[in-house]
Design a protein around this motif. Structure first.
Motif, PDB file in Angstrom:
ATOM      1  N   THR A 129     -20.585 -25.813  55.702  1.00  0.00           N
ATOM      2  CA  THR A 129     -20.271 -26.622  54.968  1.00  0.00           C
ATOM      3  C   THR A 129     -18.669 -27.068  54.980  1.00  0.00           C
ATOM      4  O   THR A 129     -17.765 -26.573  54.462  1.00  0.00           O
ATOM      5  CB  THR A 129     -20.419 -26.150  53.320  1.00  0.00           C
ATOM      6  N   ASN A 130     -18.463 -27.937  56.222  1.00  0.00           N
ATOM      7  CA  ASN A 130     -17.070 -28.351  56.571  1.00  0.00           C
ATOM      8  C   ASN A 130     -16.516 -29.168  55.479  1.00  0.00           C
ATOM      9  O   ASN A 130     -15.288 -29.023  55.218  1.00  0.00           O
ATOM     10  CB  ASN A 130     -17.077 -29.031  57.856  1.00  0.00           C
ATOM     11  N   ARG A 131     -16.924 -29.885  54.894  1.00  0.00           N
ATOM     12  CA  ARG A 131     -16.321 -30.943  53.794  1.00  0.00           C
ATOM     13  C   ARG A 131     -15.873 -29.865  52.475  1.00  0.00           C
ATOM     14  O   ARG A 131     -14.818 -29.918  52.200  1.00  0.00           O
ATOM     15  CB  ARG A 131     -17.157 -31.901  53.241  1.00  0.00           C
ATOM     16  N   GLU A 132     -16.867 -29.163  52.376  1.00  0.00           N
ATOM     17  CA  GLU A 132     -16.494 -28.080  51.195  1.00  0.00           C
ATOM     18  C   GLU A 132     -15.223 -27.273  51.558  1.00  0.00           C
ATOM     19  O   GLU A 132     -14.573 -26.930  50.772  1.00  0.00           O
ATOM     20  CB  GLU A 132     -17.633 -27.362  50.748  1.00  0.00           C
ATOM     21  N   GLY A 133     -15.413 -26.835  52.866  1.00  0.00           N
ATOM     22  CA  GLY A 133     -13.946 -26.020  53.461  1.00  0.00           C
ATOM     23  C   GLY A 133     -13.027 -26.855  53.235  1.00  0.00           C
ATOM     24  O   GLY A 133     -11.804 -26.226  52.811  1.00  0.00           O
ATOM     25  N   GLY A 134     -12.784 -28.015  53.625  1.00  0.00           N
ATOM     26  CA  GLY A 134     -11.583 -28.785  53.446  1.00  0.00           C
ATOM     27  C   GLY A 134     -11.177 -28.825  51.712  1.00  0.00           C
ATOM     28  O   GLY A 134     -10.007 -28.685  51.548  1.00  0.00           O
ATOM     29  N   GLU A 135     -12.278 -28.836  51.120  1.00  0.00           N
ATOM     30  CA  GLU A 135     -11.986 -28.967  49.695  1.00  0.00           C
ATOM     31  C   GLU A 135     -11.196 -27.610  49.174  1.00  0.00           C
ATOM     32  O   GLU A 135     -10.308 -27.545  48.319  1.00  0.00           O
ATOM     33  CB  GLU A 135     -13.192 -29.358  48.902  1.00  0.00           C
ATOM     34  N   GLN A 136     -12.032 -26.619  49.552  1.00  0.00           N
ATOM     35  CA  GLN A 136     -11.456 -25.357  49.308  1.00  0.00           C
ATOM     36  C   GLN A 136      -9.951 -25.096  49.711  1.00  0.00           C
ATOM     37  O   GLN A 136      -9.069 -24.504  49.007  1.00  0.00           O
ATOM     38  CB  GLN A 136     -12.151 -24.233  49.854  1.00  0.00           C
ATOM     39  N   ALA A 169      -7.780 -27.299  50.012  1.00  0.00           N
ATOM     40  CA  ALA A 169      -6.820 -28.236  49.269  1.00  0.00           C
ATOM     41  C   ALA A 169      -6.631 -27.621  47.916  1.00  0.00           C
ATOM     42  O   ALA A 169      -5.670 -27.669  47.411  1.00  0.00           O
ATOM     43  CB  ALA A 169      -7.512 -29.630  49.043  1.00  0.00           C
ATOM     44  N   ARG A 170      -7.766 -27.400  47.284  1.00  0.00           N
ATOM     45  CA  ARG A 170      -7.613 -26.874  45.940  1.00  0.00           C
ATOM     46  C   ARG A 170      -6.687 -25.268  45.848  1.00  0.00           C
ATOM     47  O   ARG A 170      -5.912 -25.422  45.102  1.00  0.00           O
ATOM     48  CB  ARG A 170      -9.020 -26.471  45.350  1.00  0.00           C
ATOM     49  N   HIS A 171      -6.742 -24.619  46.793  1.00  0.00           N
ATOM     50  CA  HIS A 171      -6.018 -23.431  47.106  1.00  0.00           C
ATOM     51  C   HIS A 171      -4.463 -23.918  47.168  1.00  0.00           C
ATOM     52  O   HIS A 171      -3.626 -23.212  46.409  1.00  0.00           O
ATOM     53  CB  HIS A 171      -6.431 -22.597  48.100  1.00  0.00           C
ATOM     54  N   LEU A 172      -4.095 -24.930  47.974  1.00  0.00           N
ATOM     55  CA  LEU A 172      -2.751 -25.357  48.023  1.00  0.00           C
ATOM     56  C   LEU A 172      -2.198 -26.051  46.742  1.00  0.00           C
ATOM     57  O   LEU A 172      -1.249 -25.657  46.549  1.00  0.00           O
ATOM     58  CB  LEU A 172      -2.784 -26.350  49.394  1.00  0.00           C
ATOM     59  N   VAL A 195      -9.642 -34.306  47.703  1.00  0.00           N
ATOM     60  CA  VAL A 195      -9.112 -33.413  46.574  1.00  0.00           C
ATOM     61  C   VAL A 195      -7.792 -33.819  45.999  1.00  0.00           C
ATOM     62  O   VAL A 195      -7.177 -33.579  44.993  1.00  0.00           O
ATOM     63  CB  VAL A 195      -9.336 -31.862  46.913  1.00  0.00           C
ATOM     64  N   TYR A 196      -6.768 -33.892  47.031  1.00  0.00           N
ATOM     65  CA  TYR A 196      -5.433 -34.224  46.795  1.00  0.00           C
ATOM     66  C   TYR A 196      -5.319 -35.643  45.994  1.00  0.00           C
ATOM     67  O   TYR A 196      -4.778 -35.977  45.012  1.00  0.00           O
ATOM     68  CB  TYR A 196      -4.628 -34.345  47.966  1.00  0.00           C
ATOM     69  N   ALA A 197      -6.394 -36.737  46.370  1.00  0.00           N
ATOM     70  CA  ALA A 197      -6.474 -37.869  45.887  1.00  0.00           C
ATOM     71  C   ALA A 197      -6.801 -37.878  44.287  1.00  0.00           C
ATOM     72  O   ALA A 197      -6.261 -38.631  43.344  1.00  0.00           O
ATOM     73  CB  ALA A 197      -7.298 -38.805  46.521  1.00  0.00           C
ATOM     74  N   ASN A 198      -7.709 -36.862  44.013  1.00  0.00           N
ATOM     75  CA  ASN A 198      -8.123 -36.567  42.771  1.00  0.00           C
ATOM     76  C   ASN A 198      -6.769 -36.154  42.094  1.00  0.00           C
ATOM     77  O   ASN A 198      -6.992 -36.154  40.818  1.00  0.00           O
ATOM     78  CB  ASN A 198      -9.349 -35.669  42.787  1.00  0.00           C
ATOM     79  N   ALA A 199      -6.121 -35.491  42.722  1.00  0.00           N
ATOM     80  CA  ALA A 199      -4.858 -35.098  41.999  1.00  0.00           C
ATOM     81  C   ALA A 199      -3.663 -35.743  41.663  1.00  0.00           C
ATOM     82  O   ALA A 199      -2.645 -35.723  41.393  1.00  0.00           O
ATOM     83  CB  ALA A 199      -4.395 -33.577  42.767  1.00  0.00           C
ATOM     84  N   GLY A 200      -4.182 -37.074  42.319  1.00  0.00           N
ATOM     85  CA  GLY A 200      -3.043 -38.112  42.149  1.00  0.00           C
ATOM     86  C   GLY A 200      -2.158 -38.191  43.373  1.00  0.00           C
ATOM     87  O   GLY A 200      -0.802 -38.896  43.451  1.00  0.00           O
ATOM     88  N   GLY A 203      11.361 -36.087  60.612  1.00  0.00           N
ATOM     89  CA  GLY A 203      11.810 -35.834  59.115  1.00  0.00           C
ATOM     90  C   GLY A 203      10.752 -35.955  58.137  1.00  0.00           C
ATOM     91  O   GLY A 203      11.198 -36.472  56.886  1.00  0.00           O
ATOM     92  N   VAL A 204       9.398 -35.672  58.260  1.00  0.00           N
ATOM     93  CA  VAL A 204       8.323 -35.725  57.501  1.00  0.00           C
ATOM     94  C   VAL A 204       8.563 -34.484  56.767  1.00  0.00           C
ATOM     95  O   VAL A 204       8.707 -33.320  57.221  1.00  0.00           O
ATOM     96  CB  VAL A 204       7.364 -35.468  58.066  1.00  0.00           C
ATOM     97  N   GLU A 205       8.602 -34.572  55.424  1.00  0.00           N
ATOM     98  CA  GLU A 205       8.847 -33.514  54.433  1.00  0.00           C
ATOM     99  C   GLU A 205       7.478 -32.808  54.050  1.00  0.00           C
ATOM    100  O   GLU A 205       6.722 -33.995  53.506  1.00  0.00           O
ATOM    101  CB  GLU A 205       9.555 -33.718  53.121  1.00  0.00           C
ATOM    102  N   PHE A 206       7.433 -31.763  54.038  1.00  0.00           N
ATOM    103  CA  PHE A 206       6.109 -31.009  53.778  1.00  0.00           C
ATOM    104  C   PHE A 206       6.210 -29.762  53.411  1.00  0.00           C
ATOM    105  O   PHE A 206       7.353 -29.196  53.850  1.00  0.00           O
ATOM    106  CB  PHE A 206       5.063 -31.022  54.895  1.00  0.00           C
ATOM    107  N   ASP A 207       5.461 -29.106  52.383  1.00  0.00           N
ATOM    108  CA  ASP A 207       5.652 -27.885  52.038  1.00  0.00           C
ATOM    109  C   ASP A 207       4.116 -27.077  52.311  1.00  0.00           C
ATOM    110  O   ASP A 207       4.080 -25.762  51.701  1.00  0.00           O
ATOM    111  CB  ASP A 207       5.809 -27.563  50.444  1.00  0.00           C
ATOM    112  N   ALA A 208       3.320 -27.513  53.119  1.00  0.00           N
ATOM    113  CA  ALA A 208       2.049 -26.876  53.489  1.00  0.00           C
ATOM    114  C   ALA A 208       1.598 -27.530  54.746  1.00  0.00           C
ATOM    115  O   ALA A 208       1.803 -28.788  55.008  1.00  0.00           O
ATOM    116  CB  ALA A 208       1.111 -26.812  52.194  1.00  0.00           C
ATOM    117  N   VAL A 209       0.808 -26.695  55.427  1.00  0.00           N
ATOM    118  CA  VAL A 209       0.106 -27.341  56.526  1.00  0.00           C
ATOM    119  C   VAL A 209      -1.461 -26.985  56.736  1.00  0.00           C
ATOM    120  O   VAL A 209      -1.672 -25.470  56.524  1.00  0.00           O
ATOM    121  CB  VAL A 209       0.591 -26.905  57.904  1.00  0.00           C
ATOM    122  N   PHE A 210      -2.479 -27.692  56.938  1.00  0.00           N
ATOM    123  CA  PHE A 210      -3.770 -27.401  56.979  1.00  0.00           C
ATOM    124  C   PHE A 210      -4.059 -27.568  58.362  1.00  0.00           C
ATOM    125  O   PHE A 210      -3.974 -28.843  58.691  1.00  0.00           O
ATOM    126  CB  PHE A 210      -4.804 -28.341  55.909  1.00  0.00           C
TER     127      PHE A 210
END
Length: 335
Positions: free
Chosen positions: A159-166, A168-171, A201-206, A235-242
């Motif tokens: 389940t690749n899509r669900e893996g991507g969702e997992q 995102a939700r964890h982050l 998942v990120y889009a659903n979180a706004g 100069g891209v600001e980020f606090d996580a990487v997938f």
């Protein structure tokens, strides 16, 4: 010319049919006859072919397995396949798909010689059409796949899509709202699925991920490293990487260390696959576990069901991913 079954029969003073019955363990044969045949085999150094072993029982008790190469990446799958087949009294004949047309020709010869009863296939890039033809001609085939091929024959997938969702939700659960994604190759279905699940998942979180936060990768360590280095330089600001697989995520970790960033305090990192490497990075890598061994075992059982023409044989099987949390996202205890 090599030793033949006729040579064994002549040496033992029995018929070729009797030799075949001894090789196959079929039928009632006197103990002294079995002993004579075995002695003849030993004296002549006869190695029975798959076809000879299958004469009496109509099966070779062998399964073919086509893999892209002999890289360690398939070790968990292959080990589970071997263990499952051995439990059922079957052997395994390995073939690689690393010489293009020559590999296909070799596979065709093995199929024509009835060297195995069915075929397991991993990621048949460029060969899926030919494999489909073999299936349509009557060869039982099962595909072990994580790249979203959906062929016209049975497959085992995850389940690749669900893996991507997992991921995102964890982050999001740990407060990471500015993620960077280093993908796999764009042509792979698994890349699209992992990215789609993560972005949604990120889009659903706004939180909308702009294109600067999505970097095309190739599943290799060096690309994970260079992608993060480039993002920092731009100069891209980020606090996580997938990272879309664990070698990519390991490259991400290396780039962050080189930049003097703390993991996970400054940047959290998530990979995908849960290969052995994930436990040995520093810090150990949080990742989405792709169930390699379970996929191998399920594929072997599914293929044997089709080889045996079992009415219970399932058309296909999908095994879910799950999140494995380690130090790259889990803050160390303050105690």
């Amino acid at each position: 010319m090599g030793v033949t079954i006729s040579d064994v029969a002549a040496r033992a003073g029995v018929s070729k049919t009797t030799v075949s019955r001894v090789l196959n363990g079929k039928g009632e044969i006197r103990e002294n006859t079995i002993l004579k045949v075995r002695e003849a085999i030993s004296e002549l150094g006869y190695v029975p072919s798959a076809g000879a072993v299958g004469l009496a029982r109509g099966t070779t008790q062998m399964i073919g397995m086509l893999v892209p190469d002999m890289a360690w990446a398939w070790a968990g799958i292959v080990q589970a396949v071997v263990e499952t087949l051995e439990t059922e009294g079957f052997g395994l004949r390995m073939l690689t798909w690393n010489r293009g047309e020559e590999s296909l020709r070799r596979l065709g010869l093995q199929v024509a010689a009835k060297s195995f009863d069915g075929l397991l296939v991993i990621e048949p890039e460029g060969a899926l059409g030919y494999i489909t033809e073999l299936h349509e001609a009557g060869l039982p085939v099962v595909l072990i796949d994580d790249r979203f091929h959906r062929p016209g024959f049975p497959y085992v997938a995850t389940t690749n899509r669900e893996g991507g969702e997992q991921a995102a939700r964890h982050l999001l659960d740990i407060g990471r709202r500015r993620p960077l994604v280093v993908t796999g190759p764009e042509a792979f279905g698994c890349t699209r699925e992992r990215l789609g699940g993560f972005v949604d998942v990120y889009a659903n979180a706004g939180i909308e991920l702009d294109q600067r936060r999505i970097i095309c990768g190739d599943f290799l360590f060096d690309r994970g490293r260079s992608a993060v280095a480039q993002a920092l330089a731009d100069g891209v600001e980020f606090d996580a990487v997938f990272g879309h697989n664990d070698p990519t995520a390991a490259g991400v970790l290396a780039a962050l260390h080189e930049a003097g960033l703390r993991i996970p305090q400054d940047v959290s990192v998530v990979g995908f696959d849960d290969i052995e490497l994930a436990s040995y990075t520093y810090p150990a890598l949080t990742t989405i576990r792709q169930p390699m061994r379970e996929m191998g075992a399920a594929a072997a059982r599914l293929l044997l069901d089709h080889v045996r023409r079992s009415p219970e044989a399932a058309p296909s099987c999908i095994i879910p991913t799950n999140l494995v949390v380690r130090g790259s996202t889990l803050k160390p205890s303050s105690n």
